[in-house]
Design a protein around this motif. Structure first.
Motif, PDB file in Angstrom:
ATOM      1  N   GLY A 117     -21.820 -92.762   1.637  1.00  0.00           N
ATOM      2  CA  GLY A 117     -23.011 -93.488   1.539  1.00  0.00           C
ATOM      3  C   GLY A 117     -23.715 -93.081   2.409  1.00  0.00           C
ATOM      4  O   GLY A 117     -24.242 -93.623   2.803  1.00  0.00           O
ATOM      5  N   TYR A 118     -23.832 -91.271   3.047  1.00  0.00           N
ATOM      6  CA  TYR A 118     -25.414 -90.978   3.250  1.00  0.00           C
ATOM      7  C   TYR A 118     -26.044 -90.602   2.282  1.00  0.00           C
ATOM      8  O   TYR A 118     -26.468 -90.477   0.787  1.00  0.00           O
ATOM      9  N   THR A 119     -27.162 -91.332   2.400  1.00  0.00           N
ATOM     10  CA  THR A 119     -28.479 -91.314   1.355  1.00  0.00           C
ATOM     11  C   THR A 119     -29.711 -90.285   2.077  1.00  0.00           C
ATOM     12  O   THR A 119     -30.483 -90.757   1.585  1.00  0.00           O
ATOM     13  N   ALA A 120     -29.369 -90.173   3.094  1.00  0.00           N
ATOM     14  CA  ALA A 120     -30.447 -89.286   3.827  1.00  0.00           C
ATOM     15  C   ALA A 120     -30.138 -88.625   5.019  1.00  0.00           C
ATOM     16  O   ALA A 120     -28.680 -88.713   5.144  1.00  0.00           O
ATOM     17  N   VAL A 121     -30.826 -87.236   4.834  1.00  0.00           N
ATOM     18  CA  VAL A 121     -30.063 -86.158   5.966  1.00  0.00           C
ATOM     19  C   VAL A 121     -31.294 -85.160   6.549  1.00  0.00           C
ATOM     20  O   VAL A 121     -31.629 -85.476   6.092  1.00  0.00           O
ATOM     21  N   CYS A 122     -31.068 -85.514   8.558  1.00  0.00           N
ATOM     22  CA  CYS A 122     -31.960 -84.394   8.818  1.00  0.00           C
ATOM     23  C   CYS A 122     -31.586 -82.930   9.385  1.00  0.00           C
ATOM     24  O   CYS A 122     -30.216 -83.082   9.824  1.00  0.00           O
ATOM     25  N   GLU A 123     -31.677 -82.158   9.274  1.00  0.00           N
ATOM     26  CA  GLU A 123     -30.773 -81.065   8.617  1.00  0.00           C
ATOM     27  C   GLU A 123     -31.823 -79.739   9.584  1.00  0.00           C
ATOM     28  O   GLU A 123     -32.788 -79.283   9.790  1.00  0.00           O
ATOM     29  N   PHE A 124     -30.767 -79.832  10.517  1.00  0.00           N
ATOM     30  CA  PHE A 124     -31.342 -79.092  11.965  1.00  0.00           C
ATOM     31  C   PHE A 124     -31.060 -77.496  11.524  1.00  0.00           C
ATOM     32  O   PHE A 124     -29.477 -77.168  11.494  1.00  0.00           O
ATOM     33  N   HIS A 125     -32.406 -76.956  10.576  1.00  0.00           N
ATOM     34  CA  HIS A 125     -32.133 -75.972  10.536  1.00  0.00           C
ATOM     35  C   HIS A 125     -32.391 -74.359  11.000  1.00  0.00           C
ATOM     36  O   HIS A 125     -34.004 -74.322  11.535  1.00  0.00           O
ATOM     37  N   TYR A 126     -31.632 -73.849  11.029  1.00  0.00           N
ATOM     38  CA  TYR A 126     -32.181 -72.692  11.987  1.00  0.00           C
ATOM     39  C   TYR A 126     -31.947 -71.227  11.970  1.00  0.00           C
ATOM     40  O   TYR A 126     -31.972 -70.381  12.367  1.00  0.00           O
ATOM     41  N   LEU A 127     -30.977 -71.100  10.129  1.00  0.00           N
ATOM     42  CA  LEU A 127     -30.689 -69.477   9.724  1.00  0.00           C
ATOM     43  C   LEU A 127     -32.277 -69.362   9.033  1.00  0.00           C
ATOM     44  O   LEU A 127     -31.832 -69.218   7.543  1.00  0.00           O
ATOM     45  N   HIS A 128     -32.667 -68.304  10.012  1.00  0.00           N
ATOM     46  CA  HIS A 128     -34.543 -68.540   8.559  1.00  0.00           C
ATOM     47  C   HIS A 128     -34.452 -66.726   8.326  1.00  0.00           C
ATOM     48  O   HIS A 128     -34.854 -66.949   7.435  1.00  0.00           O
ATOM     49  N   ARG A 129     -34.019 -65.597   9.101  1.00  0.00           N
ATOM     50  CA  ARG A 129     -34.168 -64.558   8.810  1.00  0.00           C
ATOM     51  C   ARG A 129     -32.869 -64.267   7.883  1.00  0.00           C
ATOM     52  O   ARG A 129     -31.585 -65.005   7.144  1.00  0.00           O
ATOM     53  N   ASN A 130     -33.146 -62.371   7.283  1.00  0.00           N
ATOM     54  CA  ASN A 130     -31.949 -62.177   6.560  1.00  0.00           C
ATOM     55  C   ASN A 130     -30.928 -61.765   7.870  1.00  0.00           C
ATOM     56  O   ASN A 130     -31.075 -61.121   8.929  1.00  0.00           O
ATOM     57  N   GLN A 131     -30.185 -61.036   7.124  1.00  0.00           N
ATOM     58  CA  GLN A 131     -28.927 -60.147   7.873  1.00  0.00           C
ATOM     59  C   GLN A 131     -29.189 -59.064   8.633  1.00  0.00           C
ATOM     60  O   GLN A 131     -28.428 -59.245   9.900  1.00  0.00           O
ATOM     61  N   GLU A 132     -30.503 -58.368   8.633  1.00  0.00           N
ATOM     62  CA  GLU A 132     -30.794 -57.885   9.796  1.00  0.00           C
ATOM     63  C   GLU A 132     -31.734 -58.084  10.317  1.00  0.00           C
ATOM     64  O   GLU A 132     -32.294 -57.590  11.844  1.00  0.00           O
ATOM     65  N   GLY A 133     -32.328 -59.744  10.304  1.00  0.00           N
ATOM     66  CA  GLY A 133     -33.319 -59.814  11.716  1.00  0.00           C
ATOM     67  C   GLY A 133     -34.574 -60.329  11.220  1.00  0.00           C
ATOM     68  O   GLY A 133     -35.244 -60.612  12.240  1.00  0.00           O
ATOM     69  N   SER A 134     -34.884 -59.582   9.627  1.00  0.00           N
ATOM     70  CA  SER A 134     -36.080 -59.577   9.137  1.00  0.00           C
ATOM     71  C   SER A 134     -36.355 -61.102   8.535  1.00  0.00           C
ATOM     72  O   SER A 134     -35.453 -61.661   7.981  1.00  0.00           O
ATOM     73  N   PHE A 135     -37.798 -62.022   8.572  1.00  0.00           N
ATOM     74  CA  PHE A 135     -37.890 -62.165   7.572  1.00  0.00           C
ATOM     75  C   PHE A 135     -38.139 -62.460   6.035  1.00  0.00           C
ATOM     76  O   PHE A 135     -38.448 -60.722   5.673  1.00  0.00           O
ATOM     77  N   TYR A 136     -37.442 -63.284   5.216  1.00  0.00           N
ATOM     78  CA  TYR A 136     -37.681 -62.917   4.164  1.00  0.00           C
ATOM     79  C   TYR A 136     -39.443 -62.577   3.270  1.00  0.00           C
ATOM     80  O   TYR A 136     -40.027 -62.592   4.102  1.00  0.00           O
ATOM     81  N   ALA A 137     -39.547 -62.039   2.417  1.00  0.00           N
ATOM     82  CA  ALA A 137     -40.972 -62.749   2.196  1.00  0.00           C
ATOM     83  C   ALA A 137     -41.743 -63.704   1.957  1.00  0.00           C
ATOM     84  O   ALA A 137     -42.413 -63.577   1.849  1.00  0.00           O
ATOM     85  N   ARG A 138     -40.836 -64.903   1.512  1.00  0.00           N
ATOM     86  CA  ARG A 138     -40.846 -65.808   1.590  1.00  0.00           C
ATOM     87  C   ARG A 138     -40.080 -66.429   2.859  1.00  0.00           C
ATOM     88  O   ARG A 138     -39.024 -66.644   2.942  1.00  0.00           O
ATOM     89  N   PRO A 139     -40.995 -66.183   4.180  1.00  0.00           N
ATOM     90  CA  PRO A 139     -40.594 -66.997   5.634  1.00  0.00           C
ATOM     91  C   PRO A 139     -39.693 -67.829   5.264  1.00  0.00           C
ATOM     92  O   PRO A 139     -38.321 -68.036   6.723  1.00  0.00           O
ATOM     93  N   ALA A 140     -40.031 -69.383   4.389  1.00  0.00           N
ATOM     94  CA  ALA A 140     -39.370 -70.344   4.537  1.00  0.00           C
ATOM     95  C   ALA A 140     -38.202 -69.855   3.353  1.00  0.00           C
ATOM     96  O   ALA A 140     -37.741 -71.483   3.053  1.00  0.00           O
TER      97      ALA A 140
END
Length: 460
Positions: free
Chosen positions: A119-142
């Protein structure tokens, strides 16, 4: 299909009988017919339902944590110290280091399909997993955020994506730990992520922001971020979740976390304060007066031993609140609302805590208040079966014994407080059916991808 006949529908003014809901090709409600009659088209009647409700917004989610639900429930050995939120957090950090973009899509899709079925139809995604495993941004940062949005699109879930500002390990701008490297962002980087996601925004997708907490983001950073954020975008923050956090904030600033945020003069209706389980009376009054939403995540707060939100005083002050599944030990709005009330009953040793003189039925008060608070926190036009709002619709299973011969005034109390069967039969999001007869329409493929993902993660 662009209409639904409801024998009984929960409208903003309460339950109404013989209602026809109409929506357009964009998924927005365009007409509510009252005192309508069921129509036949040839030898068949139009689509109809007995019990029709607005879908609920899940105002706080860390989608990747769905895959570790149930895996941390083991007491420490003698001499290792007491298990707590903080020991759980260390385990979560280690787990988060391994997740790939492909895996976060599979995990989020499984989670959102489960949430939709309940019965949930919307979500607020508190998203903090931004970088790769080594700690660098992906080629597309988002990229990681884009994968989560793709999971919402795959399942039909509406989403408010909230890229998280996470700069420090603790109060006093302490450097991040090595196991926090995937979360690291500054204000400029968060604004770049928001800009990169601008093209994703549509009727189903909003993009706001989330300073992680006053531990992880300074007031000066938050002020800079809010000033640069487009007007009306939602802003979420974890706050006062643990007593240790409150004590550390006082030691650093001389003020409690909510007190510090209130004194910044930043709070208004755009904000959602997640958890807020450790408040004094002035803070309760201050949040209510600000117009911000309190984001209560009862099942996670119980699982992590956070504490109890001060619900009665907050209701008395006219405070707004919504519910979230947070770490996803549960994906059911019914369980969140039930244990929000039961937690208060245990704490206060009483019954029927959540209510007002205007609405004495506890289930009705909780559901309707959470609808409005969740919609406000999402920054989207949700939570009401009303012209101009999204056609996010939940149909209950009128064939279930719990709803047999029931009066509309007892439906919400029965749904929330009687039994553990899932009474959600059908779900529409933006007018598109995503759940039919209790099953997500893409359930098989989503489940297969999730199973493969979990085989890989559990082999680590």
């Amino acid at each position: 299909m662009s209409s639904l006949y409801a024998r009984h529908a929960l409208l903003p003014q309460g339950w109404a009988s013989n209602v026809r809901l109409h929506w357009n090709e964009h998924g927005d409600l365009i007409q509510i017919e009252h005192d309508a009659s069921l129509q036949a088209h040839g030898h068949e009647y139009e689509q109809q339902a007995q019990w029709v409700l607005p879908g609920m917004s899940n105002l706080h989610s860390h989608a990747f944590q769905r895959a570790m639900a149930g895996m941390t429930e083991m007491a420490g050995l003698a001499g290792e110290g007491k298990d707590s939120f903080w020991t759980w957090r260390d385990l979560m950090y280690r787990y988060a280091l391994h997740i790939t973009p492909e895996q976060i899509l599979a995990i989020a899709a499984q989670l959102y399909a489960e949430c939709l079925r309940h019965g949930y139809t919307a979500v607020c995604e508190f998203h903090y997993l931004h970088r790769n495993q080594e700690g660098s941004f992906y080629a597309r940062p988002a990229e990681m955020a884009e994968r989560v949005i793709a999971a919402a699109e795959q399942t039909g879930m509406g989403i408010s994506m909230l890229p998280v500002l996470y700069s420090y390990a603790d109060f006093g701008e302490q450097a991040l730990r090595h196991d926090q490297r995937r979360f690291s962002t500054n204000v400029e980087e968060i604004l770049q992520l928001i800009a990169a996601l601008e093209g994703k925004r549509n009727a189903q997708v909003e993009v706001g922001v989330a300073p992680h907490s006053l531990r992880a983001a300074s007031i000066s950073q938050i002020r800079e971020l809010v000033a640069a954020l487009p007007v009306e975008r939602p802003i979420h923050i974890h706050i006062a979740e643990q007593q240790k956090e409150v004590d550390a904030c006082i030691a650093y600033s001389g003020k409690r976390p909510v007190e510090l945020l209130l004194d910044s003069d930043l709070l208004n209706q755009r904000w959602c304060l997640v958890h807020a389980t450790h408040l004094n009376k002035a803070e309760v009054q201050g949040i209510a007066a600000s117009g911000a939403v309190a984001g209560i995540c009862t099942t996670t707060e119980g699982n992590l031993g956070d504490g109890f939100f001060d619900l009665p005083d907050y209701i008395a002050a006219g405070g707004r609140f919504g519910i979230g599944s947070d770490s996803h030990v549960s994906q059911s709005p019914v369980e969140e609302l039930r244990w929000l009330e039961y937690g208060q009953r245990l704490r206060l040793q009483g019954r029927n805590i959540a209510g007002t003189p205007a609405q004495r039925k506890v289930g009705d008060f909780l559901y309707q208040a959470a609808l409005q608070g969740g919609a406000q926190a999402s920054g989207r036009k949700l939570g009401q079966l009303k012209v101009g709002y999204r056609a996010d619709i939940v149909v209950l299973d009128d064939a279930h014994p719990n709803l047999a011969g029931i009066d509309s005034t007892d439906v919400l109390n029965t749904w929330i407080f009687a039994g553990n069967d899932n009474l959600v039969r059908d779900v529409y999001v933006g007018g598109q059916q995503v759940v039919q007869d209790g099953k997500h329409l893409r359930q098989a493929e989503i489940r297969a991808a999730y199973a493969e993902c979990m085989r890989s993660l559990r082999a680590l």
